[in-house]
Design a protein around this motif. Sequence first.
Motif, mmCIF file in Angstrom:
data_model
loop_
_atom_site.group_PDB
_atom_site.id
_atom_site.type_symbol
_atom_site.label_atom_id
_atom_site.label_comp_id
_atom_site.label_asym_id
_atom_site.label_seq_id
_atom_site.Cartn_x
_atom_site.Cartn_y
_atom_site.Cartn_z
ATOM 1 N N LEU A 24 0.837 -1.207 0.000
ATOM 2 C CA LEU A 24 0.000 0.000 0.000
ATOM 3 C C LEU A 24 0.872 1.257 0.000
ATOM 4 N N VAL A 25 1.853 1.241 0.908
ATOM 5 C CA VAL A 25 2.759 2.394 1.056
ATOM 6 C C VAL A 25 3.574 2.573 -0.239
ATOM 7 N N ARG A 26 4.083 1.476 -0.753
ATOM 8 C CA ARG A 26 4.906 1.510 -1.968
ATOM 9 C C ARG A 26 4.093 2.048 -3.153
ATOM 10 N N ASP A 27 2.882 1.524 -3.307
ATOM 11 C CA ASP A 27 2.070 1.925 -4.459
ATOM 12 C C ASP A 27 1.625 3.382 -4.348
ATOM 13 N N ALA A 28 1.313 3.815 -3.116
ATOM 14 C CA ALA A 28 0.900 5.218 -2.934
ATOM 15 C C ALA A 28 2.064 6.152 -3.277
ATOM 16 N N THR A 29 3.261 5.779 -2.842
ATOM 17 C CA THR A 29 4.435 6.617 -3.137
ATOM 18 C C THR A 29 4.704 6.613 -4.645
ATOM 19 N N ARG A 30 4.593 5.428 -5.228
ATOM 20 C CA ARG A 30 4.862 5.314 -6.673
ATOM 21 C C ARG A 30 3.911 6.198 -7.482
ATOM 22 N N SER A 31 2.641 6.183 -7.121
ATOM 23 C CA SER A 31 1.719 6.980 -7.945
ATOM 24 C C SER A 31 1.892 8.470 -7.650
ATOM 25 N N TRP A 32 2.263 8.814 -6.404
ATOM 26 C CA TRP A 32 2.534 10.232 -6.124
ATOM 27 C C TRP A 32 3.744 10.717 -6.940
ATOM 28 N N VAL A 33 4.775 9.892 -7.026
ATOM 29 C CA VAL A 33 5.971 10.285 -7.799
ATOM 30 C C VAL A 33 5.594 10.513 -9.272
ATOM 31 N N LYS A 34 4.770 9.619 -9.816
ATOM 32 C CA LYS A 34 4.345 9.780 -11.221
ATOM 33 C C LYS A 34 3.593 11.086 -11.418
ATOM 34 N N ARG A 35 2.752 11.400 -10.420
ATOM 35 C CA ARG A 35 1.872 12.563 -10.525
ATOM 36 C C ARG A 35 2.585 13.877 -10.208
ATOM 37 N N ALA A 36 3.405 13.849 -9.157
ATOM 38 C CA ALA A 36 3.918 15.125 -8.630
ATOM 39 C C ALA A 36 5.387 15.390 -8.930
ATOM 40 N N VAL A 37 6.184 14.332 -9.140
ATOM 41 C CA VAL A 37 7.624 14.542 -9.329
ATOM 42 C C VAL A 37 8.000 14.465 -10.815
ATOM 43 N N SER A 38 7.634 13.383 -11.466
ATOM 44 C CA SER A 38 8.080 13.177 -12.860
ATOM 45 C C SER A 38 7.758 14.351 -13.789
ATOM 46 N N PRO A 39 6.564 14.946 -13.703
ATOM 47 C CA PRO A 39 6.259 16.010 -14.670
ATOM 48 C C PRO A 39 7.090 17.290 -14.493
ATOM 49 N N ILE A 40 7.654 17.500 -13.308
ATOM 50 C CA ILE A 40 8.331 18.790 -13.068
ATOM 51 C C ILE A 40 9.833 18.688 -12.844
ATOM 52 N N ILE A 41 10.320 17.471 -12.558
ATOM 53 C CA ILE A 41 11.674 17.375 -12.000
ATOM 54 C C ILE A 41 12.776 17.780 -12.983
ATOM 55 N N GLU A 42 12.567 17.439 -14.266
ATOM 56 C CA GLU A 42 13.600 17.774 -15.235
ATOM 57 C C GLU A 42 13.803 19.293 -15.324
ATOM 58 N N GLU A 43 12.692 20.014 -15.314
ATOM 59 C CA GLU A 43 12.783 21.471 -15.420
ATOM 60 C C GLU A 43 13.522 22.058 -14.203
ATOM 61 N N TYR A 44 13.203 21.540 -13.005
ATOM 62 C CA TYR A 44 13.889 22.044 -11.804
ATOM 63 C C TYR A 44 15.371 21.686 -11.843
ATOM 64 N N ALA A 45 15.681 20.466 -12.312
ATOM 65 C CA ALA A 45 17.094 20.069 -12.384
ATOM 66 C C ALA A 45 17.835 20.953 -13.374
ATOM 67 N N GLN A 46 17.188 21.238 -14.504
ATOM 68 C CA GLN A 46 17.837 22.088 -15.510
ATOM 69 C C GLN A 46 18.117 23.479 -14.961
#
Length: 392
Positions: A24-46
Motif C-alpha cells: 500500500l505504502v509503496r504503491d501510494a508513493t509510486r503513484s505520487w511520484v508519477k503525478r507530482a515529481v516526474s512532470p516537473i523534475i527535469e525542469e527544476y534540475a535544468q
Amino acid sequence: MKPDLFEAPDYYLLDDLLDEEHKLVRDATRSWVKRAVSPIIEEYAQKAEFPEEILAGLAEIGAFGPYIPEQYGGAGLDQISYGLIMQEIERGDSGVRSTASVQSSLVMYPIFAYGNEAQREKYLPKLASGEWMGCFGLTEPDHGSNPAGMVTNFKDAGDHYLLNGAKLWISNAPFADIAIVWAKNEEGRIHGLIVERGMEGFSTPETHNKWSLRASATGELIFDNVKVPKDNLLEGKSGLGAPLGCLDSARYGIAWGAIGAAMDCYDTALRYAKERVQFGKPIAGTQLQQKKLAEMITEITKAQLLAFRLGQLRNEGRATTAQISMAKRNNVEMALNIAREARQVLGGMGITGEYSIMRHMMNLESVITYEGTHDIHLLITGADITGISAFK
Ligand code: TGC
Ligand code: FAD
C-alpha cells in the motif's frame, strides 16, 4: 521530458515477500511520484532549483518520519516500508529522496532518539507535517570523511551556549528552518545542538555550480558567535557515535533509494531498446544490448534481496553498521553502473533531458560520495572482517 511510463521490474517475485501495508505504502508513493515529481523534475534540475512545491506532498505520503511513532506525527511504519518509500522517491530523483532522507533520518531521528520529551513534542510534529524543514551539519570544509576532526565548537556562556564554526555541503540548508549541528564542547566531546533559523550570527549561503543533485538545495552553515539556548542541546547521546547512529538510518534508506534510480534507468532502456529499430530490427534483439539489459536486471535483483534482508534485520534491531555500509556501497555502485550502461542503450537520446537517465547518472555521483564515500564503506567492511581499522 517524456511521459512517465515506469513499470517496476520484479524478476524474483519479491512482491510476495511484502505484506499488505508495504504494498500500500509503496504503491501510494509510486503513484505520487508519477503525478507530482516526474512532470516537473527535469525542469527544476535544468534550472538547478529545489521544487519546494512538493514538500506538502512528501509530508502527505508519510515521507517525513516514516518510522517515527504516530504520537509525534510520524507514520509509525516499519523499516521495509521506509525503504520502499525511499526507493520510490529516488526512482523520481535522488535529490528529492535526499530531502526526505535528511528530514527523516538526520533531523527527526536524532531528536526522537537523543532529544528529551519537550524537544520531541516541540519539533517532531512540525517536521512530520513539513511545516518545518531541517538539515544536518556534520561535514566541515577540512573534515569530510573524518568528522572526528571537526573544529566547530561551543562554549558554556551562562544561560546559553556560544557556537562557532562552519559546515559545508549541507543538503536542505538554504531553506531549512532548523539545523542539527554537531560540535565539540570545551572538553572536545561531540554533541548535537538544534540551531534555529533567525538566531543571530547563523547564516546558510547556497552552494552553486553543481552538476549533480541539481534539484536539491545544498549550502553551508556558518556560526558566528551564535547564542544557542541550553534547552537546544540533545542530551541523550554524545560522542561521534551520536551522528554515526543517524547515518546508519540514512545509509539504509540510500541502499533502497539507489535501487529506485536503477529501476528507472533499466525500465527506460528496456522500453527504448524494444522500440528503437536499427539495421532492420529492434536493438533489443541484438546480443550486445541483451547482455546489457540482462546484467542490469540481475544486479537490480541482487540489490533488492540485499536491501530486503537488511530491512528484516533492521526491523529486528540486528543490522550492524558494517552490514548497512555493504548495502549502501553495493547498491549505489550498482545503480551508477546501470545508469551508465542504460545511457549507452539510448545512444544520443540518452544525453538529453527527454529521458531521466543522465539526470540519475549525475545525481548518483553525489550519492556515491555522501553519507560516507564508496572507499570509506569498503574500509568499514574491511575493518569489520579483519578486526583492524585502516583509519587509525
Ligand atoms: P570510530 O572509532 O569507528 O567510532 C567512533 C565512535 O563511534 C562509535 N560508532 C558508532 N556508534 C553508533 N552507531 C554507529 N554506526 C557507529 N559507528 C561507530 C564507535 O563505537 C566509537 O565509540 P566510542 O565510544 O568508542 O568512542 O570512528 P573513526 O573516527 O575511526 O571513523 C570511522 C569512520 C571513518 C567510519 C567514520 O568517521 C565515517 O563513517 N566517516 C564518513 C563520514 C560520513 O559518512 N559523513 C556523512 C555526512 S552526512 C551526509 O553526507 C548527508 S547526505 C544527505 C543526503 O542528502 O541524503
Ligand atoms: P574527503 O573526505 O576529502 O575524501 C576525498 C577522497 O579521499 C574520497 O575519495 C575518499 O574516499 C578518500 N579518502 C578519505 N579518507 C580516506 C582513507 N582513510 N583511505 C582511503 N581513501 C580515503 N554532509 C553533511 O554533513 N550533511 C549533508 O546534508 C550533506 N549533504 C551533501 C550533499 C552533497 C550533494 C554532497 C556532495 C555532499 C554532502 N555532504 C553532507 C558531505 C558528504 O558527506 C562528504 O562530501 C563526504 O563525507 C566526503 O567528504 P569530502 O567531500 O570532504 O571528501
